[in-house]
Design a protein around this motif. Structure first.
Motif, short mmCIF file in Angstrom:
data_model
loop_
_atom_site.label_atom_id
_atom_site.label_comp_id
_atom_site.label_asym_id
_atom_site.label_seq_id
_atom_site.Cartn_x
_atom_site.Cartn_y
_atom_site.Cartn_z
N ASN A 162 -44.50 5.41 79.48
CA ASN A 162 -44.52 5.35 78.03
C ASN A 162 -45.11 6.63 77.46
OD1 ASN A 162 -44.58 4.49 75.38
ND2 ASN A 162 -45.17 2.40 75.94
N THR A 163 -44.25 7.46 76.87
CA THR A 163 -44.69 8.74 76.31
C THR A 163 -44.18 8.89 74.89
OG1 THR A 163 -42.74 9.92 77.13
CG2 THR A 163 -44.66 9.83 78.58
N LEU A 164 -44.86 9.74 74.13
CA LEU A 164 -44.38 10.05 72.79
C LEU A 164 -43.14 10.93 72.89
CD1 LEU A 164 -47.53 10.97 70.68
CD2 LEU A 164 -45.93 9.14 70.22
N GLN A 189 -51.76 6.10 67.06
CA GLN A 189 -50.63 5.97 66.14
C GLN A 189 -50.91 4.91 65.08
OE1 GLN A 189 -46.95 5.43 68.28
NE2 GLN A 189 -45.83 6.69 66.82
N TYR A 233 -52.59 7.46 72.60
CA TYR A 233 -51.89 8.41 73.45
C TYR A 233 -52.86 9.54 73.81
CZ TYR A 233 -47.40 6.23 72.31
OH TYR A 233 -46.36 5.35 72.18
N ASP A 252 -46.92 15.96 79.23
CA ASP A 252 -46.53 14.67 78.68
C ASP A 252 -47.69 14.04 77.91
OD1 ASP A 252 -44.02 14.80 79.76
OD2 ASP A 252 -44.49 13.58 81.51
N VAL A 253 -47.38 13.48 76.75
CA VAL A 253 -48.38 12.73 75.98
C VAL A 253 -48.18 11.26 76.30
CG1 VAL A 253 -49.22 12.18 73.67
CG2 VAL A 253 -48.41 14.50 74.18
N ARG A 254 -49.08 10.69 77.11
CA ARG A 254 -48.90 9.34 77.64
C ARG A 254 -49.90 8.36 77.04
NH1 ARG A 254 -48.69 11.03 84.09
NH2 ARG A 254 -47.00 12.58 83.89
N LEU A 255 -49.51 7.09 76.99
CA LEU A 255 -50.47 6.05 76.62
C LEU A 255 -51.63 6.05 77.61
CD1 LEU A 255 -48.23 3.01 75.61
CD2 LEU A 255 -49.95 4.12 74.16
#
Length: 251
Positions: free
Chosen positions: A2-4, A182, A189, A197-200
């Motif tokens: 799960n990434t932005l 968010q 994130y 990568d911008v991840r949860l």
């Protein structure tokens, strides 16, 4: 994972496209008037007027602050202001992803002892830019102020002090990342200088949060109870905030 979402254009390619486009626009307006991108104040103000976007940052103050820190800070600031101009008006998700990728690519990781001659030093953005090198705190702080400059509300951003382990059962080490919320009180994130990568947060089991903070608050973990005033409790952060006020990231 799960990434932005982020724009598909990489930071270097995007920089070249924006720079070329800005030069063409300025040249057309000024009938070929001499354009040196280092003299970015007028150019970026022109771009701001053309785009019709109200920025949270102050281009002229940022430029003047960079000049006080020397030519290296000025060069990096040119690139940062180009990032800001090219991302104005994009979704927050794109701004967050692009900022993480760009700063990770533009600046170099190094230890405080190599950069500053001491074991631990939290640099303000312009101090970081003047050296073009820094450790995890410097990357996280620079991303925090860059996103504030783009207009991301402070309550959606927290710097997080974590313990990092490269592999299970490996010795943990202190690390700092930036968190983007968010929505309030939901899993954030993570923006990290170690990965693009911008991840949860739940997709970063290598990070164990200890406390988080921004300009307004200090909390245990990422969603825990408030732990006091960050400016009173964290002297390195107090010094960064004091210096950054005059560096043009916020009007």
């Amino acid at each position: 994972m799960n990434t932005l979402p982020t724009n598909n254009v990489g930071p270097v390619t995007k920089f070249r496209k924006v720079t070329t486009g800005l030069q063409e626009k300025v040249s057309s307006i000024t009938d070929g008037w001499f354009f040196d991108f280092k003299q970015l104040g007028v150019a970026l103000l022109i771009l701001t007027v053309m785009a019709g976007v109200v920025h949270a940052w102050n281009p002229d103050l940022m430029r003047r602050s960079a000049a006080l820190y020397g030519p290296t800070a000025t060069r990096v600031t040119v690139d940062i202001q180009t990032l800001l101009a090219s991302n104005a008006g994009l979704s927050e998700a794109d701004q967050v992803g692009n900022t993480n990728i760009f700063i990770n690519a533009r600046l170099t990781q190094d230890l405080d002892r190599n950069v500053w001659g001491i074991e631990d030093y939290w640099a303000s953005p312009m101090e970081f830019f003047s050296k073009e090198r820094g450790d995890c705190e410097d990357f996280a702080i620079a991303k925090y102020y860059t996103l504030l400059a783009l207009g991301v509300p402070q309550e959606r951003l927290r710097l997080i002090y974590v313990m990092f382990s490269a592999a299970p059962n490996e010795l943990q080490q202190a690390h700092m990342v930036l968190a983007y919320y968010q929505f309030p009180d939901v899993e954030p994130y993570i923006l990290d200088n170690l990965i693009d990568d911008v991840r949860l947060a739940s997709y970063r089991p290598d990070l164990e949060p200890i406390f988080s903070f921004n300009g307004d608050g200090l909390w245990w973990g990422t969603l825990g109870n408030e732990a006091g005033n960050p400016l009173a409790s964290l002297s390195p952060w107090r010094r960064v905030v004091s210096k950054a006020k005059n560096q043009g990231f916020m009007n």
